[in-house]
Design a protein around this motif. Structure first.
Motif, PDB file in Angstrom:
ATOM      1  N   ASP A 239       0.842  -1.194   0.000  1.00  0.00           N
ATOM      2  CA  ASP A 239       0.000   0.000   0.000  1.00  0.00           C
ATOM      3  C   ASP A 239       0.884   1.252   0.000  1.00  0.00           C
ATOM      4  O   ASP A 239       1.695   1.460   0.918  1.00  0.00           O
ATOM      5  N   THR A 240       0.751   2.071  -1.053  1.00  0.00           N
ATOM      6  CA  THR A 240       1.599   3.276  -1.163  1.00  0.00           C
ATOM      7  C   THR A 240       1.238   4.325  -0.123  1.00  0.00           C
ATOM      8  O   THR A 240       2.050   5.200   0.189  1.00  0.00           O
ATOM      9  N   GLU A 241       0.028   4.262   0.424  1.00  0.00           N
ATOM     10  CA  GLU A 241      -0.385   5.234   1.430  1.00  0.00           C
ATOM     11  C   GLU A 241      -0.032   4.801   2.846  1.00  0.00           C
ATOM     12  O   GLU A 241      -0.372   5.492   3.803  1.00  0.00           O
ATOM     13  N   ASP A 242       0.629   3.668   2.987  1.00  0.00           N
ATOM     14  CA  ASP A 242       1.015   3.193   4.316  1.00  0.00           C
ATOM     15  C   ASP A 242       2.185   4.030   4.826  1.00  0.00           C
ATOM     16  O   ASP A 242       3.270   4.040   4.218  1.00  0.00           O
ATOM     17  N   PRO A 243       2.025   4.751   5.959  1.00  0.00           N
ATOM     18  CA  PRO A 243       3.119   5.602   6.451  1.00  0.00           C
ATOM     19  C   PRO A 243       4.242   4.836   7.138  1.00  0.00           C
ATOM     20  O   PRO A 243       5.308   5.404   7.374  1.00  0.00           O
ATOM     21  N   ALA A 244       4.016   3.572   7.495  1.00  0.00           N
ATOM     22  CA  ALA A 244       5.024   2.817   8.241  1.00  0.00           C
ATOM     23  C   ALA A 244       6.228   2.508   7.356  1.00  0.00           C
ATOM     24  O   ALA A 244       6.093   2.224   6.161  1.00  0.00           O
ATOM     25  N   ALA A 245       7.413   2.575   7.963  1.00  0.00           N
ATOM     26  CA  ALA A 245       8.640   2.232   7.245  1.00  0.00           C
ATOM     27  C   ALA A 245       8.727   0.723   7.063  1.00  0.00           C
ATOM     28  O   ALA A 245       8.262  -0.049   7.906  1.00  0.00           O
ATOM     29  N   ILE A 246       9.329   0.294   5.974  1.00  0.00           N
ATOM     30  CA  ILE A 246       9.462  -1.129   5.655  1.00  0.00           C
ATOM     31  C   ILE A 246      10.941  -1.441   5.460  1.00  0.00           C
ATOM     32  O   ILE A 246      11.626  -0.772   4.677  1.00  0.00           O
ATOM     33  N   ARG A 247      11.417  -2.446   6.187  1.00  0.00           N
ATOM     34  CA  ARG A 247      12.799  -2.901   6.037  1.00  0.00           C
ATOM     35  C   ARG A 247      12.910  -4.054   5.051  1.00  0.00           C
ATOM     36  O   ARG A 247      13.936  -4.250   4.410  1.00  0.00           O
ATOM     37  N   GLY A 248      11.859  -4.834   4.935  1.00  0.00           N
ATOM     38  CA  GLY A 248      11.863  -5.976   4.036  1.00  0.00           C
ATOM     39  C   GLY A 248      10.597  -6.793   4.212  1.00  0.00           C
ATOM     40  O   GLY A 248       9.637  -6.373   4.864  1.00  0.00           O
ATOM     41  N   TYR A 249      10.611  -7.990   3.611  1.00  0.00           N
ATOM     42  CA  TYR A 249       9.452  -8.876   3.666  1.00  0.00           C
ATOM     43  C   TYR A 249       9.884 -10.248   4.167  1.00  0.00           C
ATOM     44  O   TYR A 249      11.026 -10.684   3.956  1.00  0.00           O
ATOM     45  N   LYS A 250       8.949 -10.928   4.821  1.00  0.00           N
ATOM     46  CA  LYS A 250       9.142 -12.313   5.254  1.00  0.00           C
ATOM     47  C   LYS A 250       8.094 -13.169   4.557  1.00  0.00           C
ATOM     48  O   LYS A 250       6.889 -12.878   4.635  1.00  0.00           O
ATOM     49  N   LEU A 251       8.564 -14.217   3.897  1.00  0.00           N
ATOM     50  CA  LEU A 251       7.686 -15.116   3.146  1.00  0.00           C
ATOM     51  C   LEU A 251       7.721 -16.498   3.784  1.00  0.00           C
ATOM     52  O   LEU A 251       8.796 -17.033   4.062  1.00  0.00           O
ATOM     53  N   PHE A 252       6.536 -17.058   4.028  1.00  0.00           N
ATOM     54  CA  PHE A 252       6.394 -18.411   4.566  1.00  0.00           C
ATOM     55  C   PHE A 252       5.488 -19.204   3.623  1.00  0.00           C
ATOM     56  O   PHE A 252       4.562 -18.643   3.029  1.00  0.00           O
ATOM     57  N   TYR A 253       5.746 -20.512   3.521  1.00  0.00           N
ATOM     58  CA  TYR A 253       4.850 -21.352   2.725  1.00  0.00           C
ATOM     59  C   TYR A 253       4.888 -22.770   3.268  1.00  0.00           C
ATOM     60  O   TYR A 253       5.869 -23.183   3.896  1.00  0.00           O
ATOM     61  N   LYS A 254       3.821 -23.507   3.054  1.00  0.00           N
ATOM     62  CA  LYS A 254       3.762 -24.904   3.487  1.00  0.00           C
ATOM     63  C   LYS A 254       2.739 -25.649   2.640  1.00  0.00           C
ATOM     64  O   LYS A 254       1.762 -25.073   2.151  1.00  0.00           O
ATOM     65  N   GLU A 255       3.018 -26.920   2.473  1.00  0.00           N
ATOM     66  CA  GLU A 255       2.041 -27.800   1.834  1.00  0.00           C
ATOM     67  C   GLU A 255       0.980 -28.175   2.850  1.00  0.00           C
ATOM     68  O   GLU A 255       1.257 -28.296   4.048  1.00  0.00           O
ATOM     69  N   GLU A 256      -0.230 -28.345   2.378  1.00  0.00           N
ATOM     70  CA  GLU A 256      -1.338 -28.660   3.269  1.00  0.00           C
ATOM     71  C   GLU A 256      -1.033 -29.922   4.074  1.00  0.00           C
ATOM     72  O   GLU A 256      -0.735 -30.981   3.525  1.00  0.00           O
ATOM     73  N   GLY A 257      -1.063 -29.776   5.412  1.00  0.00           N
ATOM     74  CA  GLY A 257      -0.792 -30.899   6.299  1.00  0.00           C
ATOM     75  C   GLY A 257       0.667 -31.114   6.614  1.00  0.00           C
ATOM     76  O   GLY A 257       0.995 -32.052   7.336  1.00  0.00           O
ATOM     77  N   GLN A 258       1.566 -30.248   6.098  1.00  0.00           N
ATOM     78  CA  GLN A 258       2.998 -30.405   6.334  1.00  0.00           C
ATOM     79  C   GLN A 258       3.522 -29.227   7.144  1.00  0.00           C
ATOM     80  O   GLN A 258       2.796 -28.269   7.439  1.00  0.00           O
ATOM     81  N   GLN A 259       4.816 -29.294   7.512  1.00  0.00           N
ATOM     82  CA  GLN A 259       5.425 -28.223   8.283  1.00  0.00           C
ATOM     83  C   GLN A 259       5.705 -27.008   7.400  1.00  0.00           C
ATOM     84  O   GLN A 259       5.890 -27.131   6.190  1.00  0.00           O
ATOM     85  N   GLU A 260       5.743 -25.873   8.045  1.00  0.00           N
ATOM     86  CA  GLU A 260       5.930 -24.617   7.321  1.00  0.00           C
ATOM     87  C   GLU A 260       7.405 -24.376   7.040  1.00  0.00           C
ATOM     88  O   GLU A 260       8.270 -24.676   7.861  1.00  0.00           O
ATOM     89  N   HIS A 261       7.708 -23.828   5.859  1.00  0.00           N
ATOM     90  CA  HIS A 261       9.058 -23.441   5.469  1.00  0.00           C
ATOM     91  C   HIS A 261       9.181 -21.925   5.586  1.00  0.00           C
ATOM     92  O   HIS A 261       8.275 -21.184   5.233  1.00  0.00           O
ATOM     93  N   GLY A 262      10.352 -21.475   6.002  1.00  0.00           N
ATOM     94  CA  GLY A 262      10.593 -20.045   6.094  1.00  0.00           C
ATOM     95  C   GLY A 262      11.080 -19.669   7.478  1.00  0.00           C
ATOM     96  O   GLY A 262      11.280 -20.520   8.357  1.00  0.00           O
ATOM     97  N   PRO A 263      11.313 -18.357   7.696  1.00  0.00           N
ATOM     98  CA  PRO A 263      11.000 -17.279   6.763  1.00  0.00           C
ATOM     99  C   PRO A 263      12.059 -17.107   5.676  1.00  0.00           C
ATOM    100  O   PRO A 263      13.231 -17.387   5.886  1.00  0.00           O
ATOM    101  N   ILE A 264      11.602 -16.652   4.517  1.00  0.00           N
ATOM    102  CA  ILE A 264      12.484 -16.236   3.432  1.00  0.00           C
ATOM    103  C   ILE A 264      12.519 -14.707   3.461  1.00  0.00           C
ATOM    104  O   ILE A 264      11.489 -14.052   3.295  1.00  0.00           O
ATOM    105  N   PHE A 265      13.693 -14.152   3.721  1.00  0.00           N
ATOM    106  CA  PHE A 265      13.823 -12.700   3.844  1.00  0.00           C
ATOM    107  C   PHE A 265      14.029 -12.085   2.455  1.00  0.00           C
ATOM    108  O   PHE A 265      14.890 -12.530   1.686  1.00  0.00           O
ATOM    109  N   LEU A 266      13.221 -11.071   2.156  1.00  0.00           N
ATOM    110  CA  LEU A 266      13.269 -10.402   0.859  1.00  0.00           C
ATOM    111  C   LEU A 266      13.456  -8.908   1.075  1.00  0.00           C
ATOM    112  O   LEU A 266      13.041  -8.349   2.109  1.00  0.00           O
ATOM    113  N   ASP A 267      14.068  -8.275   0.113  1.00  0.00           N
ATOM    114  CA  ASP A 267      14.341  -6.841   0.203  1.00  0.00           C
ATOM    115  C   ASP A 267      13.070  -6.036  -0.063  1.00  0.00           C
ATOM    116  O   ASP A 267      12.065  -6.549  -0.586  1.00  0.00           O
ATOM    117  N   THR A 268      13.147  -4.760   0.268  1.00  0.00           N
ATOM    118  CA  THR A 268      11.989  -3.887   0.070  1.00  0.00           C
ATOM    119  C   THR A 268      11.653  -3.724  -1.404  1.00  0.00           C
ATOM    120  O   THR A 268      10.495  -3.516  -1.758  1.00  0.00           O
TER     121      THR A 268
END
Length: 1181
Positions: free
Chosen positions: A627-656
């Motif tokens: 959201d371009t109107e979000d005033p909060a500063a962003i350092r990066g993103y964290k991505l998580f994913y998992k197959e249904e019924g399995q353990q979650e993988h991540g976080p994958i750290f991504l740049d802004t």
């Protein structure tokens, strides 16, 4: 039934020459890609083989190529260009070339060959000057585009830089790394790019090295050059750079995000952490993680990059030549794979086919209806992508016949269910007796290029139910009648629709939060393939993860989002959705979790707008917008994913700046849950959750080429507790291609499919390792030839061997049960998984043990005891035991000793018939030969000796006290005797001797306590109280060395009197002992006497039998019971309470002096007179 009917429709093979072979026309050589320098000559090969004559022509970029003096077609079909031109426009020879071969059967087109000129551009990136501290890290980079790729080297002060130093690394991608920089590294650097025809040099960059601080402080590892996403073609070399700084110098390691192993055969580390993959293959694709770790700590940082491998098209299914009658239907199937996915097209005699009403192309199939003679041709399937093209060919032969039946008529259809329609028709009016089969054709009525399906039926039916249709869909049907040499025209077309059904899948939902107290639930419409009707309702269910109560909201089928508000902040909610058609509700989605933001998260970044899209069956594209109107500063993103019924993988750290990420290495036909959130230095932002399903991979359904047969004679044999050897035989078919095998291995009854092990080999045997001990496994093998795979072989079951015992038998005990036989017993080794098939018992005397001579016994695993026989008295035997099975033998137990005493010692110290537990401990005890046991024995012996010494001193002290007390008693007791006793004493010398003996024994009869005392002088444990002696139920051992030998001699001397002294006076009372009267139960043979003098040998008469029983002879065990029977004493007064006297503690029958009743008692006191025992009687004379 279908193959049989199709064979009936075809003429004999001999009547159609060449139908089942490819000898009509094919290429032996095809043109290949080439890169040349301007004005250089070039050859492009093209050699066709088949029935002549064959004419070869060339196409450039799809148009016919004209010959001239510079461009010529050679006699063998190859193309020769004398001088390649590189001018722009029509004069340039660059482009895609194909050759076309033609003969009487048709024409075929070759694959495309790309002709390019060698070029090189200016440097896009020049090295930049830098300044580093001494001991630091310096890095230069340059970039240039060229064809073919340029080889980049470096110069230092305009001389070639040697890269043999460990500190300097030059990467093929144009990067120069210098570690531990020193003053000698300062200077000017530039890179040199060279191709086969060109060479360029970059601008120079200077390196300045400044002195470093004397003290270097610790600082965390930092990756200064991160690996970049790379897209590479097959067989290229890929470099993933990773350069890190830190103090101490960090260690760089590589791994894959999907936890698969890195190919060690084609991968190596260059310099201080750069990963180079040579000869890239499809299995190398994935996400690689670079990790820089401070040595000896857990401080690390990571960076990731995605390697995408492009592959040219390759066929997984080839079209096959067909022979069809006129008015029949021909169907060609062709499937290919590649990255990116190849585009499929069809050619007829080298020209592209376009769909029309009779010829249709959809997906990977070509269908020709109502075949005419002009359809007799060679057809080619072409698959092409950015990496190249590939073609496969097949021929259609049309069989002519004029005597054809008329078309079936009166075709009508009736809907049966959501997937079934009943189709009926009537026989042809003309030549219906020649009809041998009917062919039912159907396809979807809506859309273009829909795939047409065909079912062949016998001539004995005029109706058929098609039951594999999609719900809520319109279908078009027609019928064709077949005779041996042809087919009828198509019947009239009829259209019918199927009924609705419940949705096959729930919608894919997305969850985001706009505030700490709400969740926005949005979903995409269900694809028509899975909708199976019109969705009229959505049912949304949600609940707190900590509660069981479910709240339900029902929404119209036109709504695709809903806001859940009034929720608890910082709480995990579970949400699911169900879609419904007019028929009913479908399957619900799985619970999707979402945590609402904290109430204090006012500066947290808002949730991004998340979009998921499957790229293929194993890859998902993750895109998002912040959201371009979000005033909060962003350092990066964290991505998580998992197959249904399995353990979650991540976080994958991504740049802004990252707004796209690709998840690869996934499983086909699986549902994945992806969540993404932005974060800053203060906290994590609002998260977005979304689910998506991966599609199925390219299938080989309805494949015309049969798969190869599976391997046979699969044989398994256990080698060890963790490995099994497999051997199989190759099936009986011939091929020049390499055959590879896949082995499937898993424990029997495995529930988690992800734990199934798949192994590859090109041999017909394999040793499967890393298995669990004593576990039953199942094995199956399949083979691969090119792109074809066989079915799995029959499953073979086999168990691994048990693990060798890791511990010895426990609880080893050895007991002497006879003079020369001992019983040894034990318990199995600890551990529930330990399998024991045999025990080994080693025993030997100490002399034999020193000489290393053991005697060996073996017992089966179910037996836990053994007899040690023929033991020699006087020896100490050492015994130890081990457990073993078919794998090996475990360790021996600690040694146990058994002492076998000589016979004379055993006879004097043991009972002749039986041993109790205390005796067994003395003579056949066992102990472990360790230092702690020996120390305990020594301490125990010392404590025992100390106690014995203290007891001896106490006895000596008390003996002296008794002697002094006894002398006083004798002096006070020497009053004048009664008349009878005085006359006897004056007339008998032996009476004086008796008096002296009585005085001596009087010393030991003085009581210590008034109510009872313990007889310690006589060597027994007899306790005497005011009622008499008390004999314990458990007699203890009597230690002979505590007895006084002098007293024993005196007592034995007193026992030699041949008869008792008896004094008779008229008017006296005589005490007579009745030996024939047995004691009543509960009473002892020794009892209190109501008279002043003892008349019985208490110890001899009462304890002689018990003395014989225990084997403790004492002093009287071998003397006659008749030696002394009775002693009488004349009393001048009736018995009173003060005239009681106890028997002598040593058991001797010694007359005692009569005391005056008026004098105080010094020997013993009683509180009250007791009635006489039943063993006495009174006689009045």
């Amino acid at each position: 039934m279908l193959p049989l009917l199709l064979l009936l429709l075809l003429p004999p093979l001999g009547s159609v020459p060449g139908v089942w072979s490819f000898s009509e026309l094919f290429f032996m050589k095809e043109p290949q890609d080439a890169t040349v320098t301007r004005k250089d000559p070039v050859f492009l090969d093209c050699q066709a083989h088949g029935e002549g004559p064959i004419k070869v022509t060339w196409l450039k970029n799809g148009a016919k190529l004209s010959e001239n003096k510079r461009i010529q077609v050679l006699s063998n079909g190859s193309l020769y260009i004398r001088e390649v031109e590189g001018r722009r426009g029509e004069q340039s020879d660059e482009g895609f070339y194909q050759c076309l071969a033609v003969n009487k059967y048709g024409a075929i087109l070759s694959q495309k060959a790309h002709l390019t000129l060698s070029t090189i551009s200016a440097f896009e990136v020049h090295p930049v000057s830098t300044e580093v501290h001494e001991g630091g890290v310096a890095r230069f980079s340059c970039k240039i585009s060229s064809t073919p790729p340029a080889v980049i080297t470096w110069e230092f002060n305009r001389t070639a830089l040697p890269v043999t130093m460990d500190r300097v690394t030059a990467l093929p991608s144009g990067v120069l790394q210098i570690y531990d920089a020193g003053p000698e590294d300062a200077g000017n650097y530039r890179c040199v790019a060279a191709t086969i025809a060109h060479k360029r040099k970059s601008m120079e960059a200077s390196l300045t090295v400044v002195p470093a601080n004397e003290t270097r402080s610790f600082y965390m590892p930092t990756i200064v050059a991160r690996p970049q996403n790379v897209t590479a073609s097959l067989h290229q070399t890929v470099v993933l750079e990773c350069m890190a700084t830190g103090y101490p110098k960090p260690i760089i390691s590589w791994s894959r995000l999907d936890h698969k192993s890195i190919d060690v055969f084609n991968t190596r580390v260059l310099g201080n952490g750069n990963l180079i993959i040579s000869d890239v293959k499809l299995q190398h694709a994935g996400v690689y993680v670079c990790r820089a770790t401070t040595p000896g700590t857990r401080n690390f940082t990571v960076a990731m990059a995605t390697l995408t491998v492009l592959a040219p098209p390759s066929f997984v299914e080839w079209p096959e030549s067909l022979t069809r009658p006129r008015a029949g239907t021909a169907r060609f199937v062709c499937q290919a794979e590649g990255i990116p996915s190849p585009k499929m097209s069809w050619l007829k005699n080298g020209r592209r086919i376009h769909s029309n009403g009779r010829i249709k192309m959809y997906n990977s199939k070509l269908v020709i209806n109502q075949i005419i003679p002009e359809d007799d041709a060679i057809y080619q399937c072409m698959a092409e992508n950015s990496q190249g093209s590939v073609l496969s060919r097949a021929r259609l032969t049309v069989v002519m016949s004029e005597d054809r039946p008329s078309a079936p008529y009166n075709v009508h259809a009736e809907t049966m269910s959501s997937s079934a329609i009943l189709l009926a028709w009537e026989r042809p009016l003309y030549n219906s007796e020649k009809v041998i089969a009917y062919s039912v054709h159907y396809m979807k009525a809506e859309g273009l290029n829909n795939e047409e399906y065909q079912v062949v039926l016998g001539n004995d039916t005029t109706h058929y139910i098609i039951d594999d249709l999609e719900p809520d869909s319109n279908y078009t049907f027609y019928i064709v009648a077949y005779m041996p040499m042809g087919a009828s025209q198509m019947s009239d077309h009829v259209t019918q629709n199927t009924l609705e059904d419940v949705p096959l899948r729930p919608p894919e939902i997305s969850l985001t939060s706009r505030s700490p107290s709400d969740i926005l639930v949005s979903w995409l419409p269900i694809p028509a393939k899975y909708r199976r009707g019109q969705v009229v309702l959505y049912r949304l269910s949600f609940r707190l993860s900590t509660e069981n109560s479910i709240q339900v909201v029902e929404l119209p089928g036109t709504v695709h989002e809903y806001l859940l508000d009034g929720l608890k902040p910082d709480s995990v909610y579970l949400v699911r959705i169900t879609a419904a058609t007019r028929v009913g509700l479908g399957e619900s989605s799985v619970w999707t979790s979402h945590r609402t933001p904290k109430a204090t998260s006012v500066k947290a970044p808002k949730s991004p707008e998340l979009h998921l899209e499957p790229l293929n069956c194993t890859t998902i594209s993750v895109r998002w917008l912040q959201d371009t109107e979000d005033p909060a500063a962003i350092r990066g993103y964290k991505l998580f994913y998992k197959e249904e019924g399995q353990q979650e993988h991540g976080p994958i750290f991504l740049d802004t700046g990252d707004l796209l990420y690709t998840l690869s290495g996934l499983d086909p036909r699986r549902k994945y849950h992806v969540r993404l959130l932005a974060y800053n230095n203060m906290e994590d932002g609002y998260q977005a959750d979304q689910t998506v399903s991966t599609p199925g991979c390219v299938s080989v359904r309805d494949r015309m080429v049969p798969p190869p047969p599976p391997p046979h004679h699969l044989y398994a044999k256990a080698n060890t507790s963790s490995s099994i050897f497999l051997h199989w035989r190759r099936p009986a078919f011939t091929t020049a291609q390499v055959i590879n095998y896949t082995i499937r291995c898993n424990p029997v009854g495995l529930q988690n499919a992800s734990l199934v092990l798949y192994l590859q080999t090109s041999e017909t045997h394999m040793l499967v390792q890393g298995l669990e001990p004593n576990t039953k496994y199942e094995f199956a093998v399949r083979l691969h030839v090119g792109q074809l795979s066989s079915p799995w072989s029959p499953v073979v079951y086999h168990s691994t061997l048990p693990e060798a015992p890791t511990g010895p038998p426990v609880g080893v005990k050895v007991t002497l049960i006879e003079d020369d036989t001992a019983l040894v017993s034990w318990k199995p080794p600890d551990g529930p998984e330990t399998v024991v098939t045999r025990y080994t018992i080693l025993y030997a005397s100490r002399k034999a043990w020193i000489a290393g001579e053991w005697q060996v016994l073996h017992r089966e695993g179910a037996i836990t005891m053994a007899l040690l026989e023929n033991l020699v008295a006087g020896n100490v035997y050492i015994v130890k035991i081990s457990a073993s099975n078919e794998v090996g033998e475990g360790p021996f137990s600690n040694s146990v000793e058994l002492a076998v005493l000589p016979k004379d010692a055993s006879e004097s110290n043991q009972r002749p018939k039986r041993l109790d537990s205390s005796d067994a401990k003395v003579y056949s005890g066992y102990y472990h030969l360790d230092q702690k046991s020996m120390t305990g024995i020594a301490v125990g012996v010392g404590i025992a000796l100390t106690c014995i010494l203290i007891c001896v001193l106490i006895l000596i002290y008390r003996s002296k006290a008794r002697k002094s007390s006894a002398s006083k008693t004798v002096q006070s007791g020497t009053q004048p005797l009664s008349r009878a006793s005085a006359s006897v004493a004056a007339g008998s010398t032996s009476g004086k001797n008796l008096e002296r003996a009585a005085t001596e024994n009087e010393e030991s009869s003085v009581p210590v306590v008034p109510s009872s005392f313990i007889d310690a002088k006589g060597g027994t444990d007899l306790v005497i109280n005011s009622y008499g002696p008390i004999i314990k139920n458990n007699p203890k051992k009597k230690w002979l060395f505590f007895q006084d030998t002098k007293k024993i001699k005196v007592q034995q001397t007193q026992r030699r009197f041949p008869q008792a002294v008896c004094f008779y006076q008229p008017g006296t009372t005589v005490l007579i002992g009745n030996e024939d009267s047995p004691s009543s139960p509960g009473q002892t043979a020794s009892f209190p006497r109501p008279f002043g003098v003892t008349a019985l040998d208490t110890e001899h008469s009462a304890n002689s039998e018990g003395s014989h029983e225990t084997g403790d002879s004492g002093r009287f065990s071998h003397e006659s019971n008749d030696e002394i029977h009775l002693s009488s004493v004349i009393s001048s007064t009736p018995p009173t309470s003060n005239s009681l006297a106890g028997g002598d503690s040593d058991g001797d029958a010694v007359p005692k002096q009569h005391r005056d009743p008026a004098q105080p008692l010094l020997a013993e006191q009683t509180s009250a007179p007791q009635p006489p025992s039943a063993g006495l009687r009174y006689a009045a004379v």
